[in-house]
Design a protein around this motif. Structure first.
Motif, short mmCIF file in Angstrom:
data_model
loop_
_atom_site.label_atom_id
_atom_site.label_comp_id
_atom_site.label_asym_id
_atom_site.label_seq_id
_atom_site.Cartn_x
_atom_site.Cartn_y
_atom_site.Cartn_z
N ASP A 195 18.24 -66.73 -56.23
CA ASP A 195 17.00 -66.88 -57.19
C ASP A 195 15.99 -67.53 -56.62
OD1 ASP A 195 18.75 -65.61 -59.27
OD2 ASP A 195 19.36 -67.50 -59.98
N GLN A 196 16.29 -68.37 -55.72
CA GLN A 196 15.21 -69.14 -55.04
C GLN A 196 14.36 -68.27 -54.12
OE1 GLN A 196 14.03 -72.14 -55.88
NE2 GLN A 196 12.39 -72.15 -54.34
N LYS A 199 12.43 -65.78 -55.60
CA LYS A 199 10.82 -66.51 -56.11
C LYS A 199 9.86 -66.59 -55.21
CE LYS A 199 9.16 -70.70 -58.38
NZ LYS A 199 9.62 -71.95 -58.93
#
Length: 340
Positions: A195-196, A199
């Protein structure tokens, strides 16, 4: 081509060949003369050796008869009549080591000795059989004891392996629970990292779309060290004025290179002219040196001829006057005046 120089070289070559031919003929005549002298000396030497051998044979015949020699017993015709029996007993004093009359196993009491040896071998055989039986009994006892100890040791090893197997099962169960917990923790951490990363990628894409790189801003390629320097990863190429300046500089370099080639050509021509002049001077000097060498060689040949005549005269004097005396019979009579 210098024809005069070539004619001079041909003439000198012919003169040299004629001189060499005359010297070879002179050497051949000298060798023939020396061969005749050597043949005469060889005949004299053979006659001298023949006379010496004849004198020695006469002396040996008259003063060194076979009966007076120390080794006459080896060729004495009466040797068998004077000889004695080989041996009378095993302790005969005339049977010495150097006489080779008695060898190992050829004694007179051979039968008694063989009988004693057979009895001794029989006793040794019985003793070996007894020792072999005792050794077999000891080996059987040792094998039985080894089998008993091996069975006890195998039982202890099986018990120890059973305990180790139980401990291994317990360790495997604990390891499986720990791995299951680690796998769950790793899956959660990978999900957070994914997820990081997604982003961060979205932020980077939006930054690039709004930056100077994709918008091709020419001011972005200017370096902080000066307007004349650029940043390679941002530079989009030169303008028309810069390209024209580069073409003009290349044309100037081509003209300068042509001028340098012309100067080098003139310099090589000057070097070739000086080399030809130096070669001509070297040829004149070599001809002068060759003439001087021929004169020195002629003078040396004259000196060698004079020395050769002096050496021949000296050899004739030594052969005909100095070495003309021969030894007389009294000189040979002083040798071999005693017998052994």
């Amino acid at each position: 081509v210098d024809k005069d120089a070539l004619d001079t070289q041909v003439k000198d070559r012919k003169i040299q060949e004629a001189a060499e031919k005359a010297r070879n003929e002179e050497l051949a005549n000298e060798m023939k003369k020396n061969d005749k002298i050597m043949c005469m000396l060889e005949r004299q030497q053979k006659n001298y050796i023949r006379n010496i051998n004849k004198a020695i044979s006469e002396f040996q015949k008259n003063f060194q008869k076979p009966e007076t020699r120390r080794e006459f017993d080896l060729s004495d015709p009466e040797a068998l009549k004077k000889d004695r029996p080989a041996r009378l007993s095993d302790d005969d004093p005339q049977c010495t080591v150097s006489g080779l009359q008695k060898f190992m196993g050829e004694d007179l009491n051979y039968n008694q000795r063989m009988k004693f040896q057979k009895e001794q071998l029989r006793e040794w055989s019985f003793q070996q059989q007894r020792d072999w039986k005792n050794a077999l009994a000891d080996q059987k006892f040792a094998d039985d004891l080894y089998d008993k100890n091996r069975i006890e040791l195998d039982q202890k090893i099986m018990e120890q392996q059973r305990r180790e197997e139980e401990n291994r099962r317990a360790v495997c169960a604990a390891t499986k629970d720990f791995n299951r917990a680690q796998a769950a923790e790793l899956a959660e951490r990978r999900k957070l990292e994914k997820d990081q990363k997604m982003k961060d990628d979205m932020d980077e894409i939006s930054s690039l779309l709004q930056g100077d790189l994709l918008s091709e801003n020419p001011e972005q390629a200017v370096s902080s060290f000066g307007r004349h320097r650029v940043i390679p990863d941002r530079w989009k190429g030169m303008n028309r004025d810069q390209l024209m300046a580069i073409h003009y500089s290349q044309q100037q370099q081509v003209l300068e290179k042509l001028r340098l080639k012309e100067e080098e050509h003139r310099r090589d021509a000057e070097w070739d002219r000086q080399s030809i002049q130096a070669a001509r001077a070297q040829l004149v000097l070599e001809r002068h040196q060759q003439r001087q060498s021929r004169e020195r060689r002629r003078a040396l040949d004259n000196v060698n001829a004079e020395l050769s005549h002096e050496q021949k005269a000296k050899n004739i004097y030594l052969r005909e006057e100095a070495y003309s005396n021969f030894p007389t019979g009294q000189y040979y009579a002083q040798f071999n005046t005693t017998s052994r």
